[in-house]
Design a protein around this motif. Sequence first.
Motif, PDB file in Angstrom:
ATOM      1  N   GLU A  63     -41.333 -36.536  40.921  1.00 28.54           N
ATOM      2  CA  GLU A  63     -41.196 -37.858  40.288  1.00 28.54           C
ATOM      3  C   GLU A  63     -39.871 -37.913  39.543  1.00 28.54           C
ATOM      4  O   GLU A  63     -39.522 -36.992  38.823  1.00 28.54           O
ATOM      5  N   ASP A  90     -35.045 -35.863  42.220  1.00 29.79           N
ATOM      6  CA  ASP A  90     -34.959 -36.866  43.275  1.00 29.79           C
ATOM      7  C   ASP A  90     -35.709 -36.356  44.517  1.00 29.79           C
ATOM      8  O   ASP A  90     -35.417 -35.260  45.024  1.00 29.79           O
ATOM      9  N   THR A 183     -54.237 -44.633  44.210  1.00 24.91           N
ATOM     10  CA  THR A 183     -53.055 -44.597  43.345  1.00 24.91           C
ATOM     11  C   THR A 183     -53.056 -45.800  42.403  1.00 24.91           C
ATOM     12  O   THR A 183     -53.653 -46.832  42.684  1.00 24.91           O
TER      13      THR A 183
END
Length: 209
Positions: A63, A90, A183
Amino acid sequence: MGVPTDISPVILEQIPPTQDRRFEFAELFGNDNPVELELGIGKGRFLILSAADHPERNWVGVEWASRYYRLVAERAAKRGLLNLRVLRDDAARVVRDNIANESIDALHVYFPDPWPKDRHKKRRLIQAPFAREASRILKPGGLVKLATDHEDYAVQMESVFQADPDFEQTFRAVGDDAPEGVTNWEIKFRREGRVIHKFAFARKPRGSA
Ligand SMILES: C[S@@+](CC[C@H](N)C(=O)[O-])C[C@H]1O[C@@H](n2cnc3c(N)ncnc32)[C@H](O)[C@@H]1O
Protein backbone atom coordinates in the motif's frame (compact mmCIF):
# COMPACT_ATOMS: atom_id res chain seq x y z
CA MET A 1 -5.98 6.77 23.58
CA GLY A 2 -5.19 3.08 23.93
CA VAL A 3 -1.79 1.52 24.44
CA PRO A 4 0.29 1.84 21.23
CA THR A 5 0.49 -1.43 19.33
CA ASP A 6 3.87 -2.85 18.33
CA ILE A 7 3.44 -3.19 14.59
CA SER A 8 6.96 -4.43 13.90
CA PRO A 9 5.99 -8.14 13.62
CA VAL A 10 3.72 -7.44 10.65
CA ILE A 11 5.92 -4.94 8.82
CA LEU A 12 7.78 -6.00 5.72
CA GLU A 13 10.77 -3.70 5.40
CA GLN A 14 11.30 -2.13 1.99
CA ILE A 15 14.23 -3.36 -0.04
CA PRO A 16 16.09 -0.18 -1.05
CA PRO A 17 16.01 0.35 -4.84
CA THR A 18 19.81 0.28 -4.79
CA GLN A 19 19.81 -3.37 -3.69
CA ASP A 20 19.24 -6.11 -6.25
CA ARG A 21 17.39 -8.49 -3.94
CA ARG A 22 14.05 -10.25 -3.74
CA PHE A 23 11.94 -11.29 -0.76
CA GLU A 24 12.49 -14.79 0.59
CA PHE A 25 9.01 -15.50 1.87
CA ALA A 26 9.86 -18.84 3.46
CA GLU A 27 12.50 -17.09 5.54
CA LEU A 28 10.28 -14.11 6.36
CA PHE A 29 7.33 -16.21 7.52
CA GLY A 30 9.35 -19.13 8.87
CA ASN A 31 7.35 -21.62 6.78
CA ASP A 32 6.75 -22.77 3.19
CA ASN A 33 3.05 -21.98 3.13
CA PRO A 34 1.51 -20.56 -0.06
CA VAL A 35 1.79 -16.78 -0.40
CA GLU A 36 -1.01 -14.50 -1.63
CA LEU A 37 -0.19 -10.92 -2.59
CA GLU A 38 -2.62 -7.99 -2.59
CA LEU A 39 -1.69 -4.69 -4.24
CA GLY A 40 -3.34 -1.47 -3.03
CA ILE A 41 -4.85 -2.85 0.17
CA GLY A 42 -6.58 0.37 1.31
CA LYS A 43 -7.92 -0.19 4.83
CA GLY A 44 -7.06 -3.87 4.48
CA ARG A 45 -10.41 -5.52 5.10
CA PHE A 46 -9.81 -8.26 2.51
CA LEU A 47 -6.25 -8.94 3.66
CA ILE A 48 -7.08 -9.10 7.37
CA LEU A 49 -10.18 -11.27 6.97
CA SER A 50 -8.31 -13.59 4.58
CA ALA A 51 -5.33 -13.94 6.93
CA ALA A 52 -7.65 -14.69 9.86
CA ASP A 53 -9.70 -17.22 7.85
CA HIS A 54 -6.65 -18.90 6.27
CA PRO A 55 -3.82 -19.25 8.77
CA GLU A 56 -2.40 -22.02 6.54
CA ARG A 57 -1.51 -19.38 3.93
CA ASN A 58 0.71 -16.28 4.09
CA TRP A 59 -0.68 -12.87 3.08
CA VAL A 60 1.32 -9.88 1.86
CA GLY A 61 -0.17 -6.44 1.20
CA VAL A 62 1.43 -3.47 -0.55
CA GLU A 63 0.00 0.00 0.00
CA TRP A 64 1.30 3.41 -0.98
CA ALA A 65 -0.65 5.56 1.47
CA SER A 66 1.11 5.71 4.86
CA ARG A 67 -2.07 6.18 6.86
CA TYR A 68 -3.76 3.08 5.37
CA TYR A 69 -0.60 1.03 5.65
CA ARG A 70 -0.24 2.01 9.33
CA LEU A 71 -3.90 1.32 10.06
CA VAL A 72 -3.73 -2.18 8.56
CA ALA A 73 -0.46 -2.93 10.36
CA GLU A 74 -2.03 -1.90 13.69
CA ARG A 75 -5.17 -3.94 13.13
CA ALA A 76 -3.18 -7.01 12.07
CA ALA A 77 -0.77 -6.69 15.01
CA LYS A 78 -3.66 -6.29 17.47
CA ARG A 79 -5.20 -9.47 16.11
CA GLY A 80 -1.85 -11.30 16.31
CA LEU A 81 -1.94 -12.20 12.60
CA LEU A 82 1.59 -13.41 12.09
CA ASN A 83 0.76 -14.86 8.66
CA LEU A 84 0.33 -11.30 7.34
CA ARG A 85 2.86 -8.66 6.32
CA VAL A 86 2.35 -5.15 4.98
CA LEU A 87 4.78 -3.10 2.99
CA ARG A 88 4.58 0.63 2.26
CA ASP A 89 5.80 1.09 -1.28
CA ASP A 90 4.76 1.44 -4.91
CA ALA A 91 3.00 -1.76 -5.99
CA ALA A 92 4.37 -1.92 -9.54
CA ARG A 93 7.94 -1.33 -8.34
CA VAL A 94 7.70 -3.96 -5.62
CA VAL A 95 6.38 -6.55 -8.05
CA ARG A 96 9.04 -5.73 -10.63
CA ASP A 97 12.05 -5.48 -8.32
CA ASN A 98 11.34 -7.41 -5.13
CA ILE A 99 9.17 -10.44 -5.91
CA ALA A 100 10.97 -13.61 -6.95
CA ASN A 101 10.02 -15.80 -9.91
CA GLU A 102 7.19 -18.26 -9.19
CA SER A 103 6.94 -17.23 -5.54
CA ILE A 104 3.25 -16.21 -5.45
CA ASP A 105 0.17 -18.45 -5.36
CA ALA A 106 -2.44 -15.73 -5.97
CA LEU A 107 -2.40 -12.04 -6.85
CA HIS A 108 -5.28 -9.78 -5.83
CA VAL A 109 -5.91 -6.29 -7.25
CA TYR A 110 -9.23 -4.85 -6.14
CA PHE A 111 -10.44 -1.42 -7.26
CA PRO A 112 -7.06 -0.03 -8.29
CA ASP A 113 -7.07 3.72 -8.95
CA PRO A 114 -8.73 4.14 -12.39
CA TRP A 115 -6.98 7.37 -13.42
CA PRO A 116 -10.02 8.35 -15.50
CA LYS A 117 -8.51 11.29 -17.41
CA ASP A 118 -7.04 10.32 -20.78
CA ARG A 119 -3.72 11.98 -20.06
CA HIS A 120 -3.38 9.99 -16.79
CA LYS A 121 -4.29 6.53 -18.12
CA LYS A 122 -0.62 5.63 -18.46
CA ARG A 123 -0.48 5.60 -14.65
CA ARG A 124 -2.87 2.65 -14.41
CA LEU A 125 -1.36 -0.42 -12.77
CA ILE A 126 -2.92 -3.01 -15.07
CA GLN A 127 -1.07 -2.71 -18.37
CA ALA A 128 0.75 -5.23 -20.58
CA PRO A 129 4.11 -4.99 -18.71
CA PHE A 130 2.27 -5.69 -15.44
CA ALA A 131 0.74 -8.86 -16.91
CA ARG A 132 4.25 -9.98 -17.91
CA GLU A 133 5.44 -9.44 -14.34
CA ALA A 134 2.40 -11.26 -12.97
CA SER A 135 3.27 -14.17 -15.23
CA ARG A 136 6.82 -14.21 -13.87
CA ILE A 137 5.95 -14.14 -10.16
CA LEU A 138 2.98 -16.53 -10.19
CA LYS A 139 3.29 -20.26 -9.75
CA PRO A 140 1.65 -22.31 -12.52
CA GLY A 141 -2.08 -22.42 -11.84
CA GLY A 142 -1.83 -19.31 -9.67
CA LEU A 143 -4.70 -16.85 -10.08
CA VAL A 144 -4.82 -13.13 -10.73
CA LYS A 145 -8.09 -11.76 -9.34
CA LEU A 146 -9.26 -8.31 -10.39
CA ALA A 147 -12.21 -6.05 -9.62
CA THR A 148 -13.20 -2.55 -10.66
CA ASP A 149 -16.25 -0.31 -10.85
CA HIS A 150 -14.74 1.66 -13.73
CA GLU A 151 -15.99 0.41 -17.10
CA ASP A 152 -13.11 1.66 -19.23
CA TYR A 153 -10.56 0.18 -16.81
CA ALA A 154 -12.54 -3.09 -16.78
CA VAL A 155 -12.17 -3.33 -20.57
CA GLN A 156 -8.45 -2.60 -20.24
CA MET A 157 -7.90 -5.14 -17.43
CA GLU A 158 -9.66 -7.91 -19.27
CA SER A 159 -8.03 -7.24 -22.63
CA VAL A 160 -4.52 -6.95 -21.14
CA PHE A 161 -4.73 -10.40 -19.54
CA GLN A 162 -6.60 -11.95 -22.48
CA ALA A 163 -3.78 -10.78 -24.75
CA ASP A 164 -1.05 -12.29 -22.57
CA PRO A 165 -0.27 -15.82 -23.82
CA ASP A 166 0.65 -17.06 -20.32
CA PHE A 167 -2.87 -16.58 -18.92
CA GLU A 168 -6.23 -18.17 -19.44
CA GLN A 169 -9.42 -16.54 -18.24
CA THR A 170 -11.24 -18.54 -15.57
CA PHE A 171 -13.86 -16.05 -14.46
CA ARG A 172 -15.80 -12.98 -15.56
CA ALA A 173 -18.86 -11.43 -13.96
CA VAL A 174 -20.50 -8.03 -14.22
CA GLY A 175 -23.11 -6.24 -12.12
CA ASP A 176 -25.64 -8.49 -10.36
CA ASP A 177 -23.70 -11.59 -11.43
CA ALA A 178 -20.52 -10.47 -9.66
CA PRO A 179 -20.17 -12.27 -6.31
CA GLU A 180 -19.95 -9.97 -3.30
CA GLY A 181 -16.46 -9.20 -2.09
CA VAL A 182 -15.32 -7.85 1.24
CA THR A 183 -13.09 -4.88 0.45
CA ASN A 184 -13.99 -1.48 1.87
CA TRP A 185 -14.31 0.06 -1.58
CA GLU A 186 -16.55 -2.72 -2.84
CA ILE A 187 -18.91 -2.22 0.11
CA LYS A 188 -19.02 1.54 -0.60
CA PHE A 189 -19.49 1.09 -4.36
CA ARG A 190 -22.29 -1.46 -3.92
CA ARG A 191 -24.11 0.95 -1.61
CA GLU A 192 -23.82 3.59 -4.34
CA GLY A 193 -25.31 1.11 -6.85
CA ARG A 194 -22.26 1.04 -9.10
CA VAL A 195 -21.73 -1.79 -11.60
CA ILE A 196 -18.85 -3.99 -10.51
CA HIS A 197 -16.69 -6.03 -12.90
CA LYS A 198 -14.72 -9.05 -11.71
CA PHE A 199 -12.20 -11.20 -13.56
CA ALA A 200 -9.85 -14.06 -12.80
CA PHE A 201 -7.01 -15.41 -14.92
CA ALA A 202 -4.90 -18.49 -14.25
CA ARG A 203 -1.17 -18.69 -14.96
CA LYS A 204 -0.78 -21.50 -17.51
CA PRO A 205 1.79 -24.24 -16.85
CA ARG A 206 5.24 -23.12 -18.01
CA GLY A 207 6.06 -24.08 -21.56
CA SER A 208 2.38 -24.48 -22.54
CA ALA A 209 1.67 -21.04 -24.01
C1 LIG B 1 -9.59 2.68 -4.59
S1 LIG B 1 -8.55 2.13 -3.31
C2 LIG B 1 -8.98 0.40 -3.15
C3 LIG B 1 -8.49 -0.19 -1.85
C4 LIG B 1 -8.87 -1.67 -1.60
N1 LIG B 1 -8.29 -2.54 -2.60
C5 LIG B 1 -10.37 -1.84 -1.58
O1 LIG B 1 -10.91 -2.41 -2.54
O2 LIG B 1 -10.98 -1.43 -0.58
C6 LIG B 1 -6.95 2.03 -4.12
C7 LIG B 1 -5.81 1.84 -3.15
O3 LIG B 1 -4.59 1.66 -3.87
C8 LIG B 1 -3.58 2.44 -3.24
N2 LIG B 1 -2.57 2.75 -4.25
C9 LIG B 1 -2.69 3.62 -5.28
N3 LIG B 1 -1.57 3.64 -6.02
C10 LIG B 1 -0.72 2.75 -5.44
C11 LIG B 1 0.60 2.33 -5.74
N4 LIG B 1 1.26 2.82 -6.78
N5 LIG B 1 1.16 1.40 -4.96
C12 LIG B 1 0.49 0.88 -3.89
N6 LIG B 1 -0.77 1.27 -3.55
C13 LIG B 1 -1.36 2.18 -4.32
C14 LIG B 1 -4.32 3.67 -2.72
O4 LIG B 1 -3.60 4.32 -1.71
C15 LIG B 1 -5.61 3.02 -2.22
O5 LIG B 1 -5.49 2.57 -0.90
